[in-house]
Design a protein around this motif. Structure first.
Motif, short mmCIF file in Angstrom:
data_model
loop_
_atom_site.label_atom_id
_atom_site.label_comp_id
_atom_site.label_asym_id
_atom_site.label_seq_id
_atom_site.Cartn_x
_atom_site.Cartn_y
_atom_site.Cartn_z
N UNK A 308 -5.70 5.64 -34.87
CA UNK A 308 -5.99 4.59 -33.90
C UNK A 308 -5.28 3.31 -34.37
N UNK A 309 -4.58 2.66 -33.45
CA UNK A 309 -3.86 1.43 -33.76
C UNK A 309 -4.36 0.32 -32.85
N UNK A 310 -4.89 -0.71 -33.47
CA UNK A 310 -5.36 -1.90 -32.75
C UNK A 310 -4.52 -3.09 -33.20
N UNK A 311 -4.09 -3.90 -32.24
CA UNK A 311 -3.23 -5.02 -32.59
C UNK A 311 -3.39 -6.14 -31.58
N UNK A 312 -3.12 -7.34 -32.06
CA UNK A 312 -3.11 -8.52 -31.20
C UNK A 312 -1.96 -9.41 -31.64
N UNK A 313 -1.19 -9.85 -30.70
CA UNK A 313 -0.02 -10.66 -31.02
C UNK A 313 -0.42 -11.89 -31.81
N UNK A 314 0.23 -12.07 -32.95
CA UNK A 314 -0.04 -13.23 -33.80
C UNK A 314 -1.15 -13.02 -34.80
N UNK A 315 -1.96 -11.95 -34.64
CA UNK A 315 -3.10 -11.72 -35.54
C UNK A 315 -2.96 -10.46 -36.38
N UNK A 316 -1.85 -9.74 -36.25
CA UNK A 316 -1.65 -8.56 -37.07
C UNK A 316 -2.07 -7.27 -36.41
#
Length: 326
Positions: A308-316
């Motif tokens: 599972x890959x969770x990501x948010x632009x600017x937050x890693x």
């Protein structure tokens, strides 16, 4: 049944028109008896009905096979001795044999390409290893930092090409054993220490010493390397951390890798597992082939690891690998 009627619709129409024409001629004949006319038309339709019933029962398997789209099997042979069925089976057998021959040739060419790629990568690894040995002279290290960094990138690219070529023969090249997660994590971090130094990035390892999983250590090291190298590559500011930790989630051993990089666009997340898909980050920062995460997803499926890959632009980005209990 519907296909049968559509196939014989023209025959039925022609027969009806023929009966109308013949009946009209006989009706206009002054010497013709009405009962004889009706009897002739009745016999004509009786013969037609008998023919249609016979043809339906003889060709029923043929029509059923042509209309059966939900069977899910690939056996196209039809049982029966009707000339149409026999001709159908002969045609399919001829095309099947031709298809098998072409597929065999494609398999040969693919194996040749894989063999060539494997040999080429191994040949390229030799000069890379020699150059690494040359640049390991500590006295001259100040002259070689850029060269050693580029050699490491070249070595990573060769490893990716080699594993991509070998993936098609995965079933012949994996060994499941009990492995300690911390040992593999430390191995991957140590192999990439120069990249960490170059980016001024600090790994924080919080992995349980007692956590063991059943998997293939070689392929798992490759997966961890792809994830960690991506985390380093897409972290642009210095002084950031890469946190690698283990937890128990849903009673299963789980490894979490969290970076403080640029993050992944929300629109790219559902498509990062596609081959050659580089996304917005690949176009913005370059150096992306689009094959690393694709292979990671494919290997997780082979090894029954839930990713599972969770990501948010600017937050890693956080990558979670959940291993099977056995």
């Amino acid at each position: 049944m519907n296909l049968f009627w559509r196939d014989h619709r023209l025959l039925i129409i022609v027969h009806i028109l023929q009966a109308i024409i013949v009946g009209s001629i006989l009706f206009l004949d002054p010497g013709a008896e009405p009962t004889s006319l009706m009897y002739a038309i009745f016999l004509s339709f009786l013969l037609l009905t008998g023919y249609l019933v016979y043809r339906y029962f003889v060709l029923a398997p043929y029509y059923k096979k042509l209309t059966d789209v939900s069977s899910g099997h690939h056996d196209f042979k039809i049982e029966g001795n009707h000339p149409l069925i026999l001709a159908h089976n002969q045609l399919l057998a001829r095309y099947y044999n031709q298809h098998q021959a072409e597929q065999h040739q494609l398999e040969i060419r693919k194996n040749q390409q894989v063999q060539f790629m494997t040999q080429w990568v191994h040949q390229m690894k030799t000069p890379v290893s020699v150059m690494n040995l040359i640049t390991q002279n500590e006295a001259d290290y100040h002259e070689y930092p850029a060269l050693r960094t580029e050699l490491k990138r070249l070595e990573k690219g060769l490893d990716l090409a080699l594993h991509t070529a070998r993936f098609e023969q995965f079933e012949q090249d994996f060994r499941i054993k009990s492995v300690q997660i911390k040992t593999l994590v430390q191995q991957v971090v140590q192999e990439n220490k120069r990249l960490f130094i170059l980016k001024e990035m600090y790994p924080k390892i919080d992995v349980d010493n007692e956590m063991y999983v059943s998997t293939d250590p070689k392929w798992l090291v490759f997966m961890l390397d792809q994830i960690i190298v991506n985390a380093i590559k897409y972290t642009k500011d210095s002084g950031k951390h890469l946190v690698i930790e283990t937890i128990i989630a849903d009673h299963k051993p789980t490894l979490k890798i969290t970076d403080q990089g640029v993050g992944i666009q929300a629109a790219d997340l559902p498509m990062i597992q596609r081959p050659f898909y580089t996304g917005e980050n690949g176009r913005k920062y370059g150096e992306s082939t689009g094959m690393g995460l694709h292979l990671v997803y494919q290997l997780c499926e082979k090894l029954h690891i839930k990713i599972d890959i969770q990501s948010k632009v600017g937050n890693g980005t956080t990558v979670t690998l959940q291993f099977p209990t056995r």
